[in-house]
Scaffold this motif. Sequence first.
Motif, short mmCIF file in Angstrom:
data_model
loop_
_atom_site.label_atom_id
_atom_site.label_comp_id
_atom_site.label_asym_id
_atom_site.label_seq_id
_atom_site.Cartn_x
_atom_site.Cartn_y
_atom_site.Cartn_z
N ALA A 82 9.68 -1.20 -9.61
CA ALA A 82 9.55 -0.84 -8.19
C ALA A 82 8.18 -1.23 -7.66
O ALA A 82 8.06 -1.65 -6.49
CB ALA A 82 9.80 0.65 -8.00
N TRP A 83 7.14 -1.11 -8.48
CA TRP A 83 5.81 -1.52 -8.05
C TRP A 83 5.78 -3.02 -7.79
O TRP A 83 5.20 -3.49 -6.80
CB TRP A 83 4.76 -1.17 -9.10
N ALA A 84 6.39 -3.78 -8.70
CA ALA A 84 6.41 -5.23 -8.56
C ALA A 84 7.20 -5.64 -7.32
O ALA A 84 6.78 -6.54 -6.57
CB ALA A 84 7.01 -5.87 -9.81
N ASP A 85 8.32 -4.97 -7.07
CA ASP A 85 9.14 -5.29 -5.89
C ASP A 85 8.39 -4.98 -4.60
O ASP A 85 8.40 -5.78 -3.64
CB ASP A 85 10.45 -4.51 -5.93
N ALA A 86 7.72 -3.83 -4.57
CA ALA A 86 6.96 -3.46 -3.38
C ALA A 86 5.81 -4.43 -3.15
O ALA A 86 5.51 -4.80 -2.00
CB ALA A 86 6.43 -2.03 -3.53
N SER A 87 5.18 -4.87 -4.22
CA SER A 87 4.10 -5.84 -4.09
C SER A 87 4.61 -7.15 -3.50
O SER A 87 3.97 -7.75 -2.62
CB SER A 87 3.47 -6.10 -5.46
N GLN A 88 5.76 -7.59 -4.00
CA GLN A 88 6.31 -8.84 -3.50
C GLN A 88 6.62 -8.75 -2.01
O GLN A 88 6.33 -9.67 -1.24
CB GLN A 88 7.58 -9.20 -4.28
N ARG A 89 7.21 -7.62 -1.59
CA ARG A 89 7.53 -7.45 -0.17
C ARG A 89 6.28 -7.43 0.69
O ARG A 89 6.29 -7.88 1.85
CB ARG A 89 8.33 -6.16 0.04
N ALA A 90 5.18 -6.92 0.12
CA ALA A 90 3.93 -6.84 0.87
C ALA A 90 3.09 -8.12 0.75
O ALA A 90 2.00 -8.19 1.33
CB ALA A 90 3.12 -5.64 0.38
N GLY A 91 3.58 -9.09 -0.02
CA GLY A 91 2.82 -10.32 -0.21
C GLY A 91 1.64 -10.17 -1.15
O GLY A 91 0.69 -10.96 -1.09
N LEU A 336 -4.06 -0.26 -14.54
CA LEU A 336 -5.15 -0.73 -13.70
C LEU A 336 -4.59 -1.79 -12.76
O LEU A 336 -4.12 -2.83 -13.20
CB LEU A 336 -6.29 -1.30 -14.55
N LEU A 337 -4.62 -1.51 -11.45
CA LEU A 337 -4.10 -2.40 -10.43
C LEU A 337 -5.26 -2.93 -9.61
O LEU A 337 -5.97 -2.16 -8.96
CB LEU A 337 -3.09 -1.66 -9.55
N ARG A 338 -5.47 -4.22 -9.66
CA ARG A 338 -6.68 -4.79 -9.07
C ARG A 338 -6.68 -4.73 -7.55
O ARG A 338 -7.73 -4.66 -6.92
CB ARG A 338 -6.86 -6.23 -9.56
N HIS A 339 -5.50 -4.78 -6.91
CA HIS A 339 -5.43 -4.74 -5.45
C HIS A 339 -5.64 -3.30 -4.98
O HIS A 339 -4.90 -2.38 -5.38
CB HIS A 339 -4.08 -5.27 -4.97
N GLY A 340 -6.63 -3.08 -4.12
CA GLY A 340 -6.99 -1.73 -3.72
C GLY A 340 -5.87 -0.97 -3.05
O GLY A 340 -5.64 0.21 -3.35
N GLY A 341 -5.15 -1.62 -2.16
CA GLY A 341 -4.06 -0.94 -1.46
C GLY A 341 -2.94 -0.55 -2.40
O GLY A 341 -2.38 0.55 -2.30
N LEU A 342 -2.61 -1.44 -3.32
CA LEU A 342 -1.56 -1.14 -4.29
C LEU A 342 -2.01 0.00 -5.20
O LEU A 342 -1.23 0.91 -5.52
CB LEU A 342 -1.24 -2.38 -5.11
#
Length: 375
Positions: A82-91, A336-342
């Motif tokens: 779900a995290w990967a899918d949400a990231s893809q939708r958000a670019g 650890l997720l490097r993108h701050g918003g994610l």
Amino acid sequence: MSLSLLTQLADIPASQWDALAPNDQPFMRHAFLSALEESGSVGGRSGWQPQHLLWREGDRVLAAMPGYGKRHSMGEYVFDHAWADASQRAGIPYYPKWLSAVPFSPVGGARLLGEAEAADRLLQALPDFLSTHGFYSGHINFNDAALSDRLAEDGRWLPRLGCQYHWHNRGYRDFQDFLDVLTSRKRKQLRKEREGVRQQDIEFCWYQGHELSEAQWDFVYTCYANTYFVRGRQPYLTRQFFSLLAERMPEALRITIASQHRQPVAMALSLVDGNTFYGRYWGCLAEFNHLHFETCFYQGMEYAIDNGLQRFDAGAQGEHKLIRGFEPVLTESWHLLRHGGLHDAVADFLQQERDGVRAWAEEARDALPYRLNAG
């Protein structure tokens, strides 16, 4: 001192790697991890590219962390799809990611190996490693408590709770002794299931890794692969992996084969250390009433009792294990997720999820079959 990357475990002597491990748990051993690589179960097109980390002082390896570069999230048992899918939708890029885990096995234990000071330095260097090598996230699954304590001090890592079900041998003399601590209704159910298997003329034989012929290993693999084929999927492990395990660490392997009228029909392959029985792979060639419960649970419980093993780790998922005496156990992974918003969005989600997991684990205890104060 420096951090270095190891892309195949064969490049480090087994004795040097194994000397870093804190105990005899089999899944971190050089033999197990190298068998995955040399059999083609990881590497190649599997989506699991070995990316092990070493902390060196000159020619000496003082700490290590097994790891894999990944472009998917399959075979992990800590689900971040779900995290990967949400990231893809958000670019937002999510893959490739780096993962420290035992491939295809939700087993807990040490992930950061070696001397404490060197291990701390490796861990401190890990975020820079992820950035330098183009990984958008880092994940450590089913780690031990010692590593959790280290990661909790670093605000960049997010903890995630999970729940497994483990059975504990509380000094039982035999299986009947275990049944005696259950409620009457659950005791009758387990007896009925076991008797149903016996009435189908099914018998069990136990083997260590060196005792199976290649023909028997063919049968073991056929059963294992069939658990995937019936769901329209390809098995993660190759046939060669099983032969390599039998060659390199036979003393850690325990296989039970179920036969009907002397014809093998099912198997369960497990690993052991000095304290724990790890149920890993199972499969059958036809459907029989209660055979899964007998092969995967009751046979292993009896083996643990007979051999003085204190814990039976039967893997992830499966609320049906509760009524057979497997108790809820919380597990941890770190991310650890490097993108701050994610990072912020996942942090909020994980806080809510942790509350739910703890509540479920507490509620699940109500389904345990033990008499009051007996379990």
